[in-house]
Design an enzyme around this catalytic site. Structure first.
Site, short mmCIF file in Angstrom:
data_model
loop_
_atom_site.label_atom_id
_atom_site.label_comp_id
_atom_site.label_asym_id
_atom_site.label_seq_id
_atom_site.Cartn_x
_atom_site.Cartn_y
_atom_site.Cartn_z
N SER A 148 -58.58 59.39 73.45
CA SER A 148 -57.80 59.34 72.21
C SER A 148 -56.34 59.08 72.55
O SER A 148 -56.00 58.78 73.70
CB SER A 148 -57.94 60.66 71.46
OG SER A 148 -57.36 61.70 72.23
N HIS A 151 -54.12 61.25 72.89
CA HIS A 151 -53.78 62.23 73.93
C HIS A 151 -54.18 61.73 75.30
O HIS A 151 -53.42 61.84 76.27
CB HIS A 151 -54.46 63.56 73.62
CG HIS A 151 -54.16 64.63 74.60
ND1 HIS A 151 -52.97 65.32 74.60
CD2 HIS A 151 -54.88 65.13 75.64
CE1 HIS A 151 -52.97 66.20 75.60
NE2 HIS A 151 -54.11 66.10 76.24
N ASP A 182 -66.40 58.51 78.36
CA ASP A 182 -66.60 58.87 76.97
C ASP A 182 -68.08 59.14 76.75
O ASP A 182 -68.92 58.43 77.29
CB ASP A 182 -66.13 57.69 76.10
CG ASP A 182 -66.40 57.91 74.63
OD1 ASP A 182 -65.62 58.61 74.01
OD2 ASP A 182 -67.41 57.38 74.15
N ASP A 183 -68.39 60.17 75.98
CA ASP A 183 -69.79 60.50 75.75
C ASP A 183 -70.31 59.97 74.42
O ASP A 183 -71.38 60.38 73.95
CB ASP A 183 -69.98 62.03 75.80
CG ASP A 183 -69.85 62.57 77.21
OD1 ASP A 183 -70.01 61.79 78.16
OD2 ASP A 183 -69.57 63.77 77.36
N GLY A 219 -57.53 66.86 73.40
CA GLY A 219 -56.63 67.83 72.79
C GLY A 219 -57.29 69.10 72.31
O GLY A 219 -56.67 70.16 72.27
N HIS A 253 -39.17 82.49 81.53
CA HIS A 253 -39.52 83.33 82.67
C HIS A 253 -40.62 84.35 82.32
O HIS A 253 -40.63 84.95 81.26
CB HIS A 253 -38.29 84.07 83.19
CG HIS A 253 -37.66 84.99 82.17
ND1 HIS A 253 -38.05 86.30 82.01
CD2 HIS A 253 -36.69 84.76 81.25
CE1 HIS A 253 -37.34 86.85 81.05
NE2 HIS A 253 -36.51 85.93 80.57
N ILE A 294 -46.36 72.30 66.63
CA ILE A 294 -45.14 71.59 66.99
C ILE A 294 -43.89 72.28 66.45
O ILE A 294 -43.83 72.73 65.31
CB ILE A 294 -45.22 70.13 66.49
CG1 ILE A 294 -44.06 69.29 67.05
CG2 ILE A 294 -45.30 70.07 64.97
CD1 ILE A 294 -44.26 67.80 66.82
N GLY A 311 -47.17 74.51 62.63
CA GLY A 311 -45.95 73.86 63.08
C GLY A 311 -44.71 74.43 62.41
O GLY A 311 -44.72 74.78 61.22
#
Length: 217
Positions: free
Chosen positions: A10, A12, A32-33, A57, A124, A154, A172
């Site tokens: 895709s 991604h 790809d399946d 993704g 951290h 996002i 998001g």
């Protein structure tokens, strides 16, 4: 010539392929399946001398395929874009993809099969568990824990010391100022509960998506 399989093609997957090229892989083969003319995992699983990365993704699908690939003896690699800044004291699990301009600071721990998407900041001592997706421009303050299969949307921000449970979806643009239990969908500034997710892995975003793929060189 350095070769690499990428499982999933895709948008991604295309970004993952660019990162692979920036890491010196010259021949990139998408698998790809789906029902198409391109190689499936069954077609290539005997050629496990070529390493494999993931371009998927969905946390749920990525976790399932990670297990299948691992059990078939493939070397699963992580890919880190050269523009990212990774502390020498951070730990990165196999199969993780770190995209451009990501910052991972001191003593952070990133699990297996995670996605750290473009320009996110992991401060951290954060702990990102296996098969988590941190979307573009997310900022996690210090000592945040994100458990398995969670997706942080996002542009969201998480204050220091927060614990986000398994299989959570953070919408998001959210601001997370409290701990979030497993299997919740939250959104807002500050976040509020929208619903509880019904799936055990990957939230509501676990439908299988296998578009047409191509061979890249």
């Amino acid at each position: 010539m350095k070769e690499l399989y990428i499982y999933g093609a895709s948008g991604h997957g295309l970004v993952v392929a660019d990162i692979a090229r920036d890491n010196g892989y010259e021949n990139i083969i998408f698998i790809d399946d789906g029902k198409n003319k391109y190689p499936t995992f069954e077609d290539i699983k005997k050629t496990n001398n070529i390493p494999i990365a993931f371009g998927i993704g969905s946390n749920a699908i990525r976790a399932k395929l990670f297990e299948k690939v691992h059990n078939s003896g493939f070397k699963i690699i992580s890919l880190i874009h050269p523009s990212s800044i990774i502390s020498s004291s951070a730990t990165i699990g196999k199969g993780t993809v770190i995209m451009p301009n990501v910052v991972v600071n001191a003593k952070a721990t990133i699990g297996e099969g995670a996605i750290l998407n473009t320009s996110c900041v992991i401060e951290h001592e954060c702990v990102i568990d296996d098969f988590v997706h941190i979307s573009p421009n997310v900022a996690l303050a210090g000592d945040v824990r994100v458990d398995k299969y969670t997706h942080i949307g996002i542009g969201s921000n998480v204050i220091q010391g927060i614990i986000i449970g398994k299989n959570v979806i953070v919408g998001g643009g959210s601001m997370v100022i409290r701990n979030i239990d497993d299997n919740q969908k939250v959104v807002g500034v500050p976040v509020r509960l929208i619903s509880s997710t019904s799936n055990k892995k990957g939230g509501v975003n676990n439908s299988i998506y296998f578009p047409s793929v191509r061979r890249a060189s």
